[in-house]
Design a protein around this motif. Structure first.
Motif, PDB file in Angstrom:
ATOM      1  N   ASN A 638       0.868  -1.002  -0.052  1.00  9.19           N
ATOM      2  CA  ASN A 638       0.120   0.062  -0.069  1.00  9.19           C
ATOM      3  C   ASN A 638       0.657   1.309   0.019  1.00  9.19           C
ATOM      4  N   THR A 662      -8.575  -2.451  -8.343  1.00 12.66           N
ATOM      5  CA  THR A 662      -7.976  -2.678  -7.052  1.00 12.66           C
ATOM      6  C   THR A 662      -8.619  -3.386  -5.715  1.00 12.66           C
ATOM      7  N   ASP A 664      -8.254  -4.173  -1.459  1.00  8.60           N
ATOM      8  CA  ASP A 664      -7.361  -4.188  -0.542  1.00  8.60           C
ATOM      9  C   ASP A 664      -7.148  -5.742   0.149  1.00  8.60           C
ATOM     10  N   THR A 670      -2.348  -4.571  -1.170  1.00 11.43           N
ATOM     11  CA  THR A 670      -3.328  -4.488  -2.068  1.00 11.43           C
ATOM     12  C   THR A 670      -3.126  -5.387  -3.385  1.00 11.43           C
TER      13      THR A 670
END
Length: 718
Positions: A638, A662, A664, A670
């Motif tokens: 990240n 994307t 997380d 990520t």
């Protein structure tokens, strides 16, 4: 309820005695034809055509349109045919009535198809005589006004159809008053509680607004009077559906939408419009970027006006429209304003010319559409409320819907330009064909001989003309591809029986084609490529001796069919597993889609193995061409700007990124998912190798959608 005498007095104000008398005669004809028929409200049926004629009379339509309005349901609901109407009132009226009548004699598989066929028929009639749509709009308007007597589900269906098709058509023809009534009535029928609440909120806020509206109007009138301009200043009230749409699209509350005050200034000439604009801008500060000149560049429906937004007292936003009396008439009634029907020998005004151009476009779409549902989908796409204006390199202005791309521009210039375009320049810089255009840009299309439409254009072409032409071209171009692929599939199936297409006796093949209603061998091969006929069964049927009783064909491993990447629409690459050259592959014959290529271990293909007759052994040709979609998952730290770093690295390799998203994984890492176009597994491996060298990249893997390998049971021999 209107009477024929009240209508007659309106008609005599602008029609001659003979024409008014013909409309009265049509009323009595309709009254007799509909005798005994009752509307759901309990009124005699003839009150409906009388009301429709009254709507058209308020627009000052010609007598033939009014006669057609009186008779528009006669063909559909009574035993009187088109010929009888033609004998009584002339062929022009008969054509109008026939154009408005629904298709009642045909059977349809669904309600959607029936509505689409009805609209398609009406569009063809519009191309011959544009008054058809005006009679139809008046008919729909009266039906919407009396919607309350219908069952709720039917009322909602009619309201939805009105909002989706008829309100946008009214807007396209510049008939703003009709459009507003369509939208408000449709909104009240579809969402009665929301309509009541917004109406109540408007009433409660009316008292607070009135004082400020009067103060702004007085300021404008005083300023313009001092400058010597005689004008009419009208406060514009937003209608229910407009408020609801803005609240929904802009995600604003009712009070935020109603904070804007709108006025219309009616002047005597075009020159005065611009003089008044200068005075208004000196009175209040204009908001930058909120000025539009629709007088110099009218909208597609002929609408003309100057639009500006100002900051008034206490920072209140004020919308101003400045136009002449004639423009005001055109804004409200569009093509129906001061109607005087033009014959072919006379020149129609600009509004009629634009409307006819649009209808001719509908006709072209209808001719190229595969069926009525495809046609009505194209019409809905074409009815965009927002426009942009772009320029050709020679200074010609083209109007396109908002969100249009260079592909739409190319087809707007000419169909042949669209079919052969390969690239574009926007304001003299090279740009992707998929880039949305903005008003004021100059667009140049680069073409190449032999170029043809790309199926991917469907993802970003928005105009109906572009989409219809792309679809039409590809349909015709895929025949050659289909025949070639079908030949390879049938040859492969015949190899199993130690035969081949070239070795078959001509009379045996011809006998098969005749028995199965094929005019030529190419038709059979195209059907095989489309998945409508299975190659193994077709091969068995052609070889008559097998059909006569040979149950098991000779066991012989035939060569898999080679995929070259040039087969066009008849070979599609599965989106679930994204096969690329170098992957082990297998095909599945899907009806109308042809051969769908999957990776051998794709989960979805595993489920299809129950239908073994539809599976096709495939391999990649040594000279495979083109680029193929694949997906990567990159696990990164990240860190701000990581996506930009990855995009820059991929761009430097010369690879197109189709999509990026994307997700997380946790607070530290990520997942970045990329859709890329690659040439082969070797090319993909090179890309993955270079991405792994980027700092903060932890892992790079390919998304495969593979079924797990079956492991032998414990204790089984290995």
């Amino acid at each position: 309820m209107q009477t024929i005498d009240a209508l007659d007095s309106t008609l005599r104000s602008y029609l001659n005695q003979e024409q008014a008398q013909q409309v009265r005669r049509a009323y009595y004809f309709a009254e007799q034809a509909h005798f005994g028929q009752i509307r759901r409200s309990g009124e005699p049926y003839v009150t409906h055509p009388l009301a429709v004629a009254g709507i058209l009379a308020d627009m000052h339509m010609d007598h033939q349109s009014l006669v057609a309005a009186m008779l528009h349901d006669v063909i559909e609901d009574t035993g009187i045919d088109k010929l009888a109407i033609g004998n009584q009132f002339g062929p022009a009226v008969a054509e109008l009535v026939d154009g408005v009548s629904k298709l009642t004699q045909m059977e349809f598989s669904s309600l959607a198809e029936k509505q689409a066929e009805n609209f398609q028929k009406m569009a063809l009639a519009m191309a011959r005589d544009i008054r058809v749509i005006l009679v139809k709009l008046a008919d729909r308007l009266h039906n919407m006004r009396t919607l309350g007597v219908l069952p709720q589900d039917k009322a909602r269906r009619i309201a939805r159809e009105t909002l989706e098709i008829y309100a946008p058509i009214a807007m396209r023809l510049g008939m703003n008053a009709v459009r507003i009534e369509f939208e408000d009535l449709g909104f009240s029928a579809l969402h009665p509680m929301r309509a009541r609440r917004i109406a109540a909120a408007m009433r409660s806020s009316g008292g607070n607004r009135k004082e400020l509206v009067d103060k702004i109007r007085h300021q404008i009138e005083s300023t313009l009077e001092q400058e010597g301009h005689e004008v009419e200043v009208i406060g514009r009230e937003k209608h229910l559906y407009s408020i609801y749409s803005k609240m929904k699209s802009k995600k604003k509350s009712f009070s935020e939408i109603m904070d804007i005050y709108a006025f219309r200034i009616i002047v005597d000439s075009v020159d005065t419009c611009y003089r008044v604009l200068g005075c208004i801008h000196s009175l209040y500060k204009p908001v930058p970027g909120e000025f539009s000149d629709y007088i110099a560049i009218p909208k597609a429906n002929g609408y003309q006006s100057l639009h500006t937004v100002l900051k008034g007292m206490h920072g209140v936003p004020i919308e101003i429209q400045i136009r002449t009396r004639e423009m005001e008439e055109m804004a409200n009634n569009g093509i129906a304003a001061h109607w005087l029907y033009k014959s072919e020998g006379q020149s129609a005004n600009a509004s009629h010319a634009r409307a006819r151009e649009w209808v001719q476009g509908l006709l072209e779409m209808q001719q190229r559409a595969g069926n009525s549902l495809e046609f009505i989908e194209s019409v809905k796409i074409d009815l965009f409320p927002d426009e942009i204006y772009v320029f050709t390199p020679k200074g010609r202005i083209l109007e396109l819907p908002r969100g249009a791309t260079a592909v739409d521009f190319a087809y707007a210039v000419h169909t042949d330009v669209g079919n052969s375009c390969v690239a574009c320049r926007i304001n003299r810089r090279l740009a992707p064909l998929s880039e949305p255009l903005q008003s004021g840009q100059t667009v140049e299309v680069l073409t190449a001989p032999g170029a043809r439409p790309n199926p991917s254009w469907f993802n970003y072409a928005v105009t109906a003309k572009a989409r219809t032409n792309i679809r039409h071209y590809l349909k015709h171009q895929t025949r050659d591809d289909s025949v070639a692929l079908g030949k390879r599939l049938l040859d492969k199936a015949l190899q199993v029986f130690d035969s081949g297409l070239e070795q078959l006796p001509a009379e045996q093949l011809q006998d098969y084609l005749q028995r199965h209603d094929y005019a030529a061998l190419d038709d059979l091969l195209e059907d095989i490529a489309r998945g409508n006929r299975l190659p193994p069964i077709t091969a068995q049927q052609i070889l008559g001796e097998l059909a006569a009783g040979l149950l098991e064909p000779p066991s012989r491993d035939s060569q898999p069919v080679a995929i070259r990447g040039t087969e066009g629409f008849m070979v599609t690459y599965a989106r679930c597993c994204h096969p690329i050259p170098g992957d082990p592959i297998e095909g599945y014959l899907s009806s109308e889609k042809g051969v769908v290529v999957h990776r051998e271990r794709c989960k979805n293909l595993a489920e299809m193995r129950e239908h073994r007759e539809r599976l096709v052994a495939l391999r990649w040709d040594e000279q495979v061409q083109g680029e193929y979609m694949t997906e990567l998952r990159i696990e990164v730290e990240n860190r701000r700007g990581m996506i930009a770093v990855l995009a820059t690295r991929i761009n430097s390799i010369g690879v197109n990124i189709e999509k990026i998203s994307t997700e997380d994984k946790d607070y530290q890492f990520t997942y970045v998912d990329l859709s890329l176009q690659v040439r082969s597994r070797v090319h993909l491996a090179d890309i993955m190798k270079r991405l792994r060298t980027v700092g903060s990249v932890r892992r790079v893997s390919r998304l495969k959608n593979e079924a797990p390998l079956r492991r032998p049971k414990q204790g089984a021999s290995r």
